[in-house]
Design a protein around this motif. Structure first.
Motif, PDB file in Angstrom:
ATOM      1  N   THR A 158     103.715 -79.341   2.098  1.00 14.75           N
ATOM      2  CA  THR A 158     104.671 -79.948   1.173  1.00 14.75           C
ATOM      3  C   THR A 158     104.804 -81.434   1.525  1.00 14.75           C
ATOM      4  OG1 THR A 158     106.533 -79.548   2.647  1.00 14.75           O
ATOM      5  CG2 THR A 158     105.996 -77.785   1.073  1.00 14.75           C
ATOM      6  N   ASP A 159     105.553 -82.181   0.731  1.00 15.78           N
ATOM      7  CA  ASP A 159     105.804 -83.590   1.048  1.00 15.78           C
ATOM      8  C   ASP A 159     106.479 -83.727   2.406  1.00 15.78           C
ATOM      9  OD1 ASP A 159     104.676 -84.734  -1.277  1.00 15.78           O
ATOM     10  OD2 ASP A 159     106.514 -84.377  -2.410  1.00 15.78           O
ATOM     11  N   GLU A 160     107.464 -82.867   2.692  1.00 17.76           N
ATOM     12  CA  GLU A 160     108.166 -82.916   3.969  1.00 17.76           C
ATOM     13  C   GLU A 160     107.212 -82.604   5.119  1.00 17.76           C
ATOM     14  OE1 GLU A 160     109.270 -80.946   1.361  1.00 17.76           O
ATOM     15  OE2 GLU A 160     110.773 -82.370   0.660  1.00 17.76           O
TER      16      GLU A 160
ATOM     17  N   LEU B 233     104.035 -83.060   5.117  1.00 20.41           N
ATOM     18  CA  LEU B 233     103.115 -84.198   5.231  1.00 20.41           C
ATOM     19  C   LEU B 233     103.747 -85.296   6.099  1.00 20.41           C
ATOM     20  CD1 LEU B 233     100.505 -85.688   4.530  1.00 20.41           C
ATOM     21  CD2 LEU B 233     101.609 -86.446   2.403  1.00 20.41           C
ATOM     22  N   GLU B 234     105.030 -85.535   5.919  1.00 21.13           N
ATOM     23  CA  GLU B 234     105.720 -86.536   6.755  1.00 21.13           C
ATOM     24  C   GLU B 234     105.698 -86.104   8.222  1.00 21.13           C
ATOM     25  OE1 GLU B 234     106.501 -89.609   5.776  1.00 21.13           O
ATOM     26  OE2 GLU B 234     105.591 -88.904   3.911  1.00 21.13           O
TER      27      GLU B 234
ATOM     28  N   ARG C 264      96.358 -83.822  -4.495  1.00 24.48           N
ATOM     29  CA  ARG C 264      97.500 -83.126  -5.091  1.00 24.48           C
ATOM     30  C   ARG C 264      97.007 -82.385  -6.330  1.00 24.48           C
ATOM     31  NH1 ARG C 264     102.520 -85.311  -3.168  1.00 24.48           N
ATOM     32  NH2 ARG C 264     102.141 -87.127  -1.866  1.00 24.48           N
TER      33      ARG C 264
ATOM     34  N   GLY D 152     102.105 -78.206  -3.619  1.00 22.34           N
ATOM     35  CA  GLY D 152     101.778 -78.866  -2.359  1.00 22.34           C
ATOM     36  C   GLY D 152     100.640 -79.851  -2.436  1.00 22.34           C
ATOM     37  N   ILE D 153     100.225 -80.262  -1.236  1.00 21.72           N
ATOM     38  CA  ILE D 153      99.208 -81.294  -1.061  1.00 21.72           C
ATOM     39  C   ILE D 153      98.140 -80.731  -0.136  1.00 21.72           C
ATOM     40  CG2 ILE D 153      98.806 -83.648  -0.214  1.00 21.72           C
ATOM     41  CD1 ILE D 153     102.069 -83.732  -0.314  1.00 21.72           C
TER      42      ILE D 153
END
Length: 152
Positions: free
Chosen positions: A83-85, A87-88, A107, A113-114
């Motif tokens: 997810t974006d979180e 990924l961070e 994406r 998700g990614i």
């Protein structure tokens, strides 16, 4: 001669399993190595969530929309979905692994998700450490969780 194992729970055993799997993958010149978290492990991760939709209590657990966390390794690349979180969290983790860099982000329109490809030009031990750290720090799994080698 050692016994054949396909799963591990203890952190040291997991890293040994990952090293063995990476070496076997390289020796066989197989297309990829796939590691997958045991679904039973995940059942306990988000138990603190309430039934009224409050997800904040279990926010460290992997996103159920993406399914079971998995990692693939092939030709010095680690492939994962996040997810974006997550990924961070992965970007933060990469600060501890300077030999590892994000190679490609995709994406997909038809999926949550990614997809991330991380260049992993390192020895098997360092890659194994990184893989274990991804499961713990990116997917929010605790110290003890079961991982299966599902393809070598």
């Amino acid at each position: 001669m050692g016994q054949t194992r396909f799963d591990a729970v203890d952190p040291a055993d997991r890293r040994t399993l990952f090293v063995d799997a990476i070496i076997a993958h390289r020796e066989r010149a197989s297309p990829f190595l796939t590691l997958e978290v045991d679904p039973a492990t995940l059942e306990g991760e988000g138990e603190s969530e309430s039934d009224d939709g409050d997800e904040s209590a279990g926010e460290d657990a992997p996103d159920p929309e993406l399914g079971i966390p998995w990692l693939q390794f092939s030709e010095d690349l680690v492939n994962l979905d996040c997810t974006d979180e997550e990924l961070e969290a992965l970007k933060s983790l990469l600060e501890e692994y300077p030999a590892f860099t994000i190679d490609e982000l995709t994406r997909p329109e038809d999926a949550e998700g990614i997809n991330v490809q991380v260049s992993a030009r390192a020895d098997a031990n360092r890659i194994a450490d990184f893989l274990d750290a991804v499961f713990q720090q990116v997917y929010g799994l605790g110290e003890e969780f079961r991982v299966w080698v599902v393809a070598v």
